[in-house]
Design an enzyme around this catalytic site. Structure first.
Site, PDB file in Angstrom:
ATOM      1  N   HIS A  77      -3.846-113.954 -30.568  1.00  0.00           N
ATOM      2  CA  HIS A  77      -4.646-112.662 -31.293  1.00  0.00           C
ATOM      3  C   HIS A  77      -5.511-112.300 -30.361  1.00  0.00           C
ATOM      4  CE1 HIS A  77      -3.547-115.188 -35.440  1.00  0.00           C
ATOM      5  NE2 HIS A  77      -3.267-113.761 -35.425  1.00  0.00           N
ATOM      6  N   ASP A 130      -3.288-117.919  -4.568  1.00  0.00           N
ATOM      7  CA  ASP A 130      -3.623-116.425  -3.891  1.00  0.00           C
ATOM      8  C   ASP A 130      -3.981-116.141  -2.327  1.00  0.00           C
ATOM      9  OD1 ASP A 130      -1.722-114.218  -3.986  1.00  0.00           O
ATOM     10  OD2 ASP A 130      -3.851-113.430  -4.814  1.00  0.00           O
TER      11      ASP A 130
END
Length: 161
Positions: A77, A130
């Site tokens: 949600h 990264d």
């Protein structure tokens, strides 16, 4: 163990209706880690990675990931988070440098924030990878796990060591 609630009468996936659940304060703490070389540790410590301040960027990435969890985890949600805190701690043994990542998430709502904390911890580790992969691609992202959660119908949980 309770039954799965994410299936409708036809056995198809559904998003659980939480409208009848009481809003309570809910917290979750998730952890992850990434093992890097001494070279990467030194470059992070001295802010010498070409893409910028690795820990600052990874911290922001973790916060952003917590806020966007419902966009990438189908049955989550959308939540109004009250707080997200990403912290780091270095552990060294021999020539192994492990960056420990801990994420604390808090809300007041009808469903828990475990997935937000886990997603944030994962995104934080991935961002470190990264930003440092140009130096060494052999980094190892470690286990990602829920350390603790509070609030809600299922009660509190603390991971046993």
């Amino acid at each position: 163990m309770s039954s799965f609630t994410h299936f409708n009468d036809q056995g198809r996936a559904k998003m659980v209706d939480i409208s009848d659940k009481k809003a309570t304060v809910r917290t979750a703490i998730a952890c992850s880690s990434i093992v890097v070389t001494k070279e990467i540790y030194d470059k992070i410590s001295h802010n010498e990675i070409g893409k910028g301040d690795v820990l600052a960027v990874a911290q922001i990435a973790g916060i952003m990931a917590a806020k966007r969890t419902s966009d990438i985890i189908p049955m989550c949600h959308p939540l109004l988070l009250k707080g997200v805190d990403v912290s780091f701690d270095w552990k060294q043994s021999d020539e192994q440098y492990r960056l420990l990542i801990e994420v604390k998430v808090k809300t007041e709502g009808s469903t828990g924030v475990e997935m937000e904390a886990l997603t944030a911890a994962s995104a934080t580790a991935l961002t470190v990878y990264d930003m440092c992969k140009a130096v060494d691609k052999g980094m190892i992202i470690g286990e990602t796990y829920l350390l603790e959660k509070t609030g809600g119908k299922s009660g509190d949980y603390t991971r046993k060591s």
